[in-house]
Design a protein around this motif. Structure first.
Motif, PDB file in Angstrom:
ATOM      1  N   THR A  39       0.789  -1.235   0.000  1.00 34.47           N
ATOM      2  CA  THR A  39       0.000   0.000   0.000  1.00 34.47           C
ATOM      3  C   THR A  39       0.822   1.286   0.000  1.00 34.47           C
ATOM      4  N   GLN A  40       2.064   1.229   0.472  1.00 30.69           N
ATOM      5  CA  GLN A  40       2.868   2.449   0.595  1.00 30.69           C
ATOM      6  C   GLN A  40       3.837   2.610  -0.570  1.00 30.69           C
ATOM      7  N   ASP A  41       4.282   3.858  -0.777  1.00 27.24           N
ATOM      8  CA  ASP A  41       5.233   4.099  -1.858  1.00 27.24           C
ATOM      9  C   ASP A  41       6.665   3.841  -1.384  1.00 27.24           C
ATOM     10  N   ALA A  42       7.568   3.803  -2.359  1.00 29.23           N
ATOM     11  CA  ALA A  42       8.961   3.456  -2.064  1.00 29.23           C
ATOM     12  C   ALA A  42       9.613   4.464  -1.129  1.00 29.23           C
ATOM     13  N   GLN A  43       9.270   5.739  -1.264  1.00 26.39           N
ATOM     14  CA  GLN A  43       9.876   6.771  -0.415  1.00 26.39           C
ATOM     15  C   GLN A  43       9.496   6.566   1.048  1.00 26.39           C
ATOM     16  N   THR A  44       8.247   6.210   1.295  1.00 27.55           N
ATOM     17  CA  THR A  44       7.790   5.972   2.659  1.00 27.55           C
ATOM     18  C   THR A  44       8.427   4.727   3.244  1.00 27.55           C
ATOM     19  N   PRO A  76      11.802  -0.358  -2.558  1.00 27.35           N
ATOM     20  CA  PRO A  76      10.748  -0.432  -3.578  1.00 27.35           C
ATOM     21  C   PRO A  76       9.503  -1.114  -3.023  1.00 27.35           C
ATOM     22  N   ASN A  77       8.308  -0.589  -3.390  1.00 32.37           N
ATOM     23  CA  ASN A  77       7.097  -1.266  -2.932  1.00 32.37           C
ATOM     24  C   ASN A  77       6.834  -2.505  -3.797  1.00 32.37           C
ATOM     25  N   SER A  98       5.148  -0.503 -14.028  1.00 32.84           N
ATOM     26  CA  SER A  98       4.075   0.282 -13.406  1.00 32.84           C
ATOM     27  C   SER A  98       2.695  -0.276 -13.733  1.00 32.84           C
ATOM     28  N   ASP A 153       0.002  -1.537 -10.976  1.00 33.51           N
ATOM     29  CA  ASP A 153      -1.367  -1.011 -10.951  1.00 33.51           C
ATOM     30  C   ASP A 153      -2.382  -2.144 -11.018  1.00 33.51           C
ATOM     31  N   LYS A 197      -2.582  -3.833  -7.539  1.00 30.76           N
ATOM     32  CA  LYS A 197      -3.278  -2.982  -6.572  1.00 30.76           C
ATOM     33  C   LYS A 197      -4.773  -2.900  -6.875  1.00 30.76           C
TER      34      LYS A 197
END
Length: 297
Positions: free
Chosen positions: A195-200, A204-205, A243, A247, A250
């Motif tokens: 659910t979270q992005d790579a930065q968070t 890598p998610n 990507s 998608d 998800k």
């Protein structure tokens, strides 16, 4: 938490090998969930801080080896030790942390040492279970639950148990608290990978699927897909996802409520944890459960 870092550095510096100390100072010490748990049960003292440092050394050793096994380049948003210093040094540093941790643990009461040592044996079995389950696309929920119990929950369970040992509380009730907290913690970690992005995340998610880790949301997803979509999902196992594929995963997770079902299970585990020690009315331990479940990283 800084005091615990200082004790860990002292432990490794005592070994007298500057290169080991240098590399160890590049290890990210992380959230220290286990230390926070222990201190909430027993309070801060020289003894409890040293035990926290031992438990953290053991946990960090397992992460060093885990990154080698998974060939991970990052850990908590930083280059992993194996990526920076090489696989051989990462493995040996892990061995040093384990060995020093057990040496310091031998100075504690035998019951405390036995609780932690037994957990580390199980933790290592959990790592092996994880490797075995990663060979194929696992759809067995019970096998997954057993693996995360051994790989993650056992050390949190043991931490709560030794906290009870040190304070004269009911060990079994605190053991149940730690077990369910640990299971919920790992479930949420696995959910956040999706659910979270790579930065968070600091990595890598959807990296679990690439590494061959079929976590509970993927198992629920598989169970609710038709044959064609099941085949498509299995083709993404251990693949470098683009990507469009991310998608698709998800979108299917959303349509099948696979994430929501996994979150519900984590919350049920959190409820079990709280019920185990309800008689003690320790608000900080109640808060720990909610903070572990309602988090973004």
């Amino acid at each position: 938490m800084d005091k615990i870092d200082e004790i860990m550095y002292q432990f490794i510096d005592e070994l007298g090998y500057d290169r080991a100390s240098e590399i160890f100072r590049n290890v990210s010490s992380g959230k220290k969930l286990r230390s926070k748990l222990l201190l909430k049960i027993v309070g801060e003292s020289e003894e409890s801080l040293r035990l926290c440092a031992i438990i953290e050394l053991i946990h960090l050793a397992s992460l060093l080896h885990d990154d080698v096994i998974d060939n991970s380049d990052t850990r908590r948003g930083k280059p992993s030790i194996n990526a920076t210093f090489g696989t051989k040094r990462a493995i040996m540093l892990g061995d040093i942390l384990y060995s020093k941790g057990f040496y310091e643990l031998s100075k504690f009461d035998p019951k405390i040492a036995q609780n932690i040592s037994d957990a580390v044996c199980k933790l290592s079995i959990g790592e092996m279970m994880d490797v075995e389950l990663s060979r194929d696309f696992n759809t067995d929920k019970e096998a997954y639950r057993t693996m995360i119990y051994y790989k993650t929950a056992v050390l949190i369970e043991a931490t709560a148990a030794v906290g009870a040992n040190l304070t004269g509380l009911d060990e079994e009730k605190f053991r149940n608290y730690g077990k369910n907290l640990g299971l919920a913690f790992q479930l949420i970690d696995d959910i956040l990978d999706i659910t979270q992005d790579a930065q968070t995340l600091g990595k890598p998610n959807l990296s679990d699927l690439k590494e061959g880790k079929v976590t509970l949301p993927y198992i629920y997803l598989y169970e609710n897909l038709g044959d064609e979509d099941r085949g498509r999902l299995m083709n993404l196992f251990k693949a470098e996802l683009n990507s469009a594929q991310i998608d698709w995963v998800k979108s299917k997770m959303s349509r099948t409520s696979s994430i929501e079902r996994s979150i519900k299970e984590a919350k049920e585990l959190g409820k079990k944890a709280l019920e185990s020690i309800a008689q003690y009315n320790i608000s900080e331990l109640d808060h720990m459960v909610s903070s572990m479940i309602d988090r973004e990283f």
